[in-house]
Design a protein around this motif. Structure first.
Motif, mmCIF file in Angstrom:
data_model
loop_
_atom_site.group_PDB
_atom_site.id
_atom_site.type_symbol
_atom_site.label_atom_id
_atom_site.label_comp_id
_atom_site.label_asym_id
_atom_site.label_seq_id
_atom_site.Cartn_x
_atom_site.Cartn_y
_atom_site.Cartn_z
ATOM 1 N N THR A 247 1.022 -1.118 -0.054
ATOM 2 C CA THR A 247 -0.049 0.065 -0.041
ATOM 3 C C THR A 247 0.819 1.303 0.165
ATOM 4 O OG1 THR A 247 -0.092 0.275 2.280
ATOM 5 C CG2 THR A 247 -1.794 -1.227 1.403
ATOM 6 N N ARG A 248 0.282 2.361 -0.160
ATOM 7 C CA ARG A 248 0.937 3.621 -0.243
ATOM 8 C C ARG A 248 1.710 3.978 0.967
ATOM 9 N NH1 ARG A 248 -1.621 8.801 -0.905
ATOM 10 N NH2 ARG A 248 0.282 10.105 -0.845
ATOM 11 N N HIS A 249 1.037 3.656 2.150
ATOM 12 C CA HIS A 249 1.655 3.958 3.412
ATOM 13 C C HIS A 249 2.739 3.288 3.730
ATOM 14 C CE1 HIS A 249 -1.725 6.512 4.843
ATOM 15 N NE2 HIS A 249 -2.591 5.747 4.290
ATOM 16 N N THR A 250 2.685 1.953 3.371
ATOM 17 C CA THR A 250 4.036 1.166 3.709
ATOM 18 C C THR A 250 5.162 1.458 2.946
ATOM 19 O OG1 THR A 250 2.555 -0.469 2.508
ATOM 20 C CG2 THR A 250 3.168 -1.035 4.702
ATOM 21 N N ARG A 251 4.700 1.964 1.701
ATOM 22 C CA ARG A 251 5.854 2.265 0.681
ATOM 23 C C ARG A 251 6.372 3.476 1.475
ATOM 24 N NH1 ARG A 251 3.331 1.412 -4.112
ATOM 25 N NH2 ARG A 251 2.621 3.842 -4.345
ATOM 26 N N ILE A 252 5.762 4.563 1.956
ATOM 27 C CA ILE A 252 6.311 5.958 2.349
ATOM 28 C C ILE A 252 7.013 5.435 3.673
ATOM 29 C CG2 ILE A 252 5.515 7.999 3.641
ATOM 30 C CD1 ILE A 252 3.368 8.234 1.834
ATOM 31 N N LEU A 253 6.555 4.556 4.444
ATOM 32 C CA LEU A 253 7.286 4.353 5.660
ATOM 33 C C LEU A 253 8.483 3.437 5.495
ATOM 34 C CD1 LEU A 253 6.745 3.932 8.789
ATOM 35 C CD2 LEU A 253 6.047 1.428 8.434
ATOM 36 N N MET A 254 8.438 2.422 4.300
ATOM 37 C CA MET A 254 9.741 1.857 3.949
ATOM 38 C C MET A 254 10.746 2.985 3.570
ATOM 39 S SD MET A 254 9.271 -1.427 3.963
ATOM 40 C CE MET A 254 10.161 -2.296 2.767
ATOM 41 N N SER A 255 10.349 3.850 2.806
ATOM 42 C CA SER A 255 11.316 4.768 2.299
ATOM 43 C C SER A 255 11.997 5.643 3.233
ATOM 44 C CB SER A 255 10.695 5.541 0.865
ATOM 45 O OG SER A 255 9.722 6.620 1.380
ATOM 46 N N CYS A 256 10.970 5.854 4.481
ATOM 47 C CA CYS A 256 11.347 6.640 5.504
ATOM 48 C C CYS A 256 12.449 5.940 6.292
ATOM 49 C CB CYS A 256 10.308 7.078 6.361
ATOM 50 S SG CYS A 256 9.218 8.466 5.840
ATOM 51 N N ILE A 257 12.357 4.811 6.296
ATOM 52 C CA ILE A 257 13.254 3.934 7.280
ATOM 53 C C ILE A 257 14.643 3.825 6.488
ATOM 54 C CG2 ILE A 257 13.790 1.589 7.859
ATOM 55 C CD1 ILE A 257 10.752 1.307 8.737
ATOM 56 N N TYR A 258 14.343 3.512 5.237
ATOM 57 C CA TYR A 258 15.733 3.481 4.314
ATOM 58 C C TYR A 258 16.423 5.025 4.563
ATOM 59 C CZ TYR A 258 18.620 3.898 0.352
ATOM 60 O OH TYR A 258 19.662 3.920 -0.559
ATOM 61 N N TRP A 259 16.057 5.932 4.412
ATOM 62 C CA TRP A 259 16.611 7.412 4.439
ATOM 63 C C TRP A 259 17.178 7.450 5.820
ATOM 64 C CZ3 TRP A 259 18.690 9.049 0.487
ATOM 65 C CH2 TRP A 259 18.288 8.728 -0.799
ATOM 66 N N ALA A 260 16.448 7.102 6.663
ATOM 67 C CA ALA A 260 17.085 7.255 8.093
ATOM 68 C C ALA A 260 18.118 6.257 8.514
ATOM 69 C CB ALA A 260 15.996 6.655 9.177
ATOM 70 N N PHE A 261 18.039 5.066 7.876
ATOM 71 C CA PHE A 261 19.365 4.229 7.724
ATOM 72 C C PHE A 261 20.389 4.711 7.053
ATOM 73 C CE2 PHE A 261 21.761 0.294 6.608
ATOM 74 C CZ PHE A 261 21.972 -0.131 7.732
ATOM 75 N N ALA A 262 20.150 5.153 5.893
ATOM 76 C CA ALA A 262 21.503 6.020 5.069
ATOM 77 C C ALA A 262 21.973 6.985 5.733
ATOM 78 C CB ALA A 262 20.784 6.189 3.717
ATOM 79 N N LEU A 263 21.315 7.847 6.327
ATOM 80 C CA LEU A 263 21.660 9.030 7.189
ATOM 81 C C LEU A 263 22.738 8.567 8.245
ATOM 82 C CD1 LEU A 263 20.917 11.930 6.641
ATOM 83 C CD2 LEU A 263 19.585 11.969 8.564
ATOM 84 N N TYR A 264 22.035 7.554 8.939
ATOM 85 C CA TYR A 264 22.730 6.930 9.950
ATOM 86 C C TYR A 264 24.189 6.538 9.909
ATOM 87 C CZ TYR A 264 23.790 3.381 13.529
ATOM 88 O OH TYR A 264 24.625 2.821 14.704
ATOM 89 N N LEU A 265 24.134 6.010 8.445
ATOM 90 C CA LEU A 265 25.533 5.303 7.966
ATOM 91 C C LEU A 265 26.389 6.526 7.559
ATOM 92 C CD1 LEU A 265 24.701 2.177 5.882
ATOM 93 C CD2 LEU A 265 25.880 2.473 8.122
ATOM 94 N N LEU A 266 25.760 7.443 6.879
ATOM 95 C CA LEU A 266 26.571 8.515 6.103
ATOM 96 C C LEU A 266 26.879 9.888 7.063
ATOM 97 C CD1 LEU A 266 24.927 8.451 2.493
ATOM 98 C CD2 LEU A 266 27.035 7.287 3.332
ATOM 99 N N LEU A 267 26.227 10.056 8.020
ATOM 100 C CA LEU A 267 26.449 11.250 8.706
ATOM 101 C C LEU A 267 27.673 11.147 9.422
ATOM 102 C CD1 LEU A 267 24.715 13.833 9.158
ATOM 103 C CD2 LEU A 267 24.051 12.724 11.551
#
Lengths: 263, 358
Positions: free
Chosen positions: A2-22
């Motif tokens: 669904t659209r909600h899970t997709r948004i949630l998934m991308s949020c988690i992804y970006w949070a993780f990427a930020l956590y790695l790259l910061l």
């Protein structure tokens, strides 16, 4: 999905990427700070630390030293690893599983333990601490990775390729050098780059087996003990950029060669 | 069929098993030079194993392989003067067409000039001149197939082995390549040993077909022999479409053998194998050999039938008929009696029947 899970998934992804790259971004940023100590706020900016890296003869020498160790240990690991992979992929023979297990063991033994073991072994064999001792330990540690990557590639080589070459008059040695090796090239480039990065990055083995000249990680460690300064950040950033470029180049050229060879 | 010269290959009493599966039982076979021999059979019948044993990729458990008078049973593939076209072509992906063809020639130790001359000759012969500098992934299926053929022919083998090399081509191209391959074989005048499970392919190209089943040779003969005089039920069913009539042998009357099929006496050519009166026999009659007519035909054998369905096939009609409840198929050129349920006569000559003992 669904659209909600997709948004949630991308949020988690970006949070993780930020956590790695910061942390990496912070490290790069601090290298531009015009002060002796690391930390915010940054009041003035400078390129001096980066210029200093290239002007520092010890850093440049150590960089070359680490690169040389990486290249030589990788060369040894590639030859030995490919040899083992080809032997293990051929006909089944007694003790094959045992050999495979022993081959992969160095990859899973904790670094400190293997470093101590190497140190003891080197003394027994009379190998002086220094470049060759480090190369030796890196090569042994890297063989399993070469074996795994090359075996995976080898398992996709159709049996008919070797048979066709035999049919046209090639003996097993000619088959290896003219058919098998070219097919393995992308795997060997990939495994080679990975080994070089592992070797370049290794601290524990280099520390325990090193002589008077430090490798780059050992040098950075030594510098850190005398206090965190932006110089270390600058060195690390240069290394990061170079290894990333090497990694991306290897990935791309591997994909290109594979595409050629896969039809 | 004329035996042209001494056999180029002899398979003598070869047996091969893989674990508990017996792939070949005591096989004996000779292949004459210049002969196009096809091994035909369902998968797992042992045809590919025979090919691989000839090529040197498998060692027989018992028996010998003789190539041009020399026992090669123990020789590896690189020391046998036979070459193989593989099912997946096995072209070397990192080499151009030219390098692929040159591979076997270089290993023979020929000079650069001799190699180039041979490549040019083959490229002209197989229409590959425009593709010599391309790699396999830049070639179409048909082109790859020709490169594989050129590479195998290059070292001038005594015999060529072909392992279902047309399997990867689409239907239209396949028919074209079959004819092409037959022409190439005639022009090179080499023995071709072809393996396939496609009976149409076998009929189109072969001088001789060897039908295999479960590791044994079922029948060995020309395409016509196999088609019109199948030696077994398996061969009759495997090659082409046929009507298998379950009948009873009645006896010899004059110059004909008479069988009884659903109460109809049928006259056939006396078969070599003698049947006892009252024995169960199977008679194979090809659908295209049956004439369908409205009135009783003048042929020796005539049976009354009812039309069940009529299917338009383009060039002709396929009729499904019933004779006393038993299904028979036949072809008609025009929709003469295409009405369902209509009563018609089926007629065929005695030479259209082949008797198979069970």
């Amino acid at each position: 999905m669904t659209r909600h899970t997709r948004i949630l998934m991308s949020c988690i992804y970006w949070a993780f990427a930020l956590y790695l790259l910061l942390p990496l971004a912070l490290m790069m940023l601090m290298g531009f700070k015009d002060a002796r100590f690391i930390g915010f706020p940054i009041t003035s900016w400078t390129l001096d630390w980066y210029i200093g890296v290239f002007a520092d003869r010890q850093v440049m020498f150590t960089f070359g030293y680490s690169t040389l160790i990486a290249i030589l240990s990788t060369a040894i690991a590639l030859v030995v690893g490919t040899w083992i992979a080809v032997t293990l992929t051929g006909r089944a023979f007694f003790g094959r599983a045992v050999i495979l297990g022993l081959t992969l063991l160095p990859a899973v033994i904790p670094g400190v333990i293997s470093a101590i073991a190497f140190r003891i072994y080197a003394r027994v064999l009379g190998i002086e601490p220094g470049m060759w001792a480090i190369i030796w330990s890196h090569a042994v540690h890297n063989v399993p990775f070469v074996v795994l990557v090359v075996m995976a590639r080898l398992s996709t080589l159709p049996r008919s390729q070797a048979e066709a070459a035999r049919d046209l008059g090639a003996d097993p040695l000619v088959v290896f050098f003219r058919i098998t090796m070219p097919y393995l090239t992308p795997a060997m480039i990939g495994a080679g780059v990975f080994c070089m990065l592992l070797s370049f990055d290794d601290f524990v083995r280099s520390y325990f087996l090193g002589g008077y000249d430090p490798t780059l990680p050992v040098l950075i460690f030594a510098k850190l003990r005398s206090g965190m300064s932006p110089e270390v950040n600058a060195i690390s950033t240069v290394v990061l950029v170079l290894t990333a470029v090497l990694g991306i180049w290897a990935e791309r050229s591997m994909r290109r060669i594979k595409k050629q060879a896969n039809r | 069929m004329t035996q042209r010269t001494d056999p180029v290959a002899r398979i003598e009493g070869v047996t091969k098993s893989f674990g508990k599966t017996i792939a070949l039982h005591q096989m004996n076979l000779q292949i004459a030079s210049g002969e196009f021999v096809t091994f035909l059979g369902p998968s797992g019948c042992g045809k590919s194993t025979t090919l691989r044993i000839l090529g040197g990729f498998e060692t027989p458990d018992t028996g010998r392989i003789i190539l041009n008078g020399q026992d090669v049973t123990a020789l590896p593939p690189n020391r046998r003067k036979v070459n193989m076209v593989f099912q997946d072509y096995a072209l070397f992906p990192h080499m151009t067409t030219r390098r692929n063809i040159a591979f076997g020639l270089e290993l023979k130790g020929l000079s650069r000039r001799a190699i180039d001359a041979r490549i040019d000759e083959l490229a002209a012969f197989l229409q590959l001149a425009d593709y010599l500098d391309r790699r396999p992934d830049q070639l179409s299926g048909g082109q790859r197939q020709r490169v594989a053929l050129a590479r195998a022919l290059a070292p001038d083998p005594e015999m060529l082995l072909l392992d279902e090399p047309l399997g990867a081509l689409d239907a239209k191209l396949r028919t074209q390549v079959q004819i092409e391959l037959k022409n190439i074989q005639r022009r090179t005048n080499k023995a071709f040993f072809f393996v396939t499970h496609d009976q149409e392919e076998a009929l189109t190209m072969s001088d001789r077909i060897v039908v295999m089943n479960q590791g044994r040779i079922e029948q060995d003969g020309t395409p016509e022999e196999l088609y019109f005089r199948p030696a077994s039920r398996f061969v009759a069913e495997f090659i082409g479409e046929t009507n298998l009539l379950e009948a009873t042998f009645r006896g010899i009357e004059g110059d004909a053998a008479v069988i009884d099929w659903l109460g109809n006496p049928l006259r056939c050519n006396p078969a070599g194998q003698g049947f006892a009166p009252g024995a169960a026999v199977t008679a194979s009659v090809r659908p295209e050999r049956i004439a369908v007519s409205a009135d009783r035909p003048a042929t020796e054998n005539a049976v009354e039938a009812r039309i069940v369905t009529s299917i338009f096939k383009g060039s002709r009609y396929l009729l499904e008929l019933a004779v006393n409840g038993t299904r028979v198929s036949a072809y008609a050129d025009s929709p003469v009696a295409a009405d369902q349920g209509a009563s018609v006569w089926l007629g065929w000559s005695r030479s259209s029947i082949s008797l198979i003992g069970d």
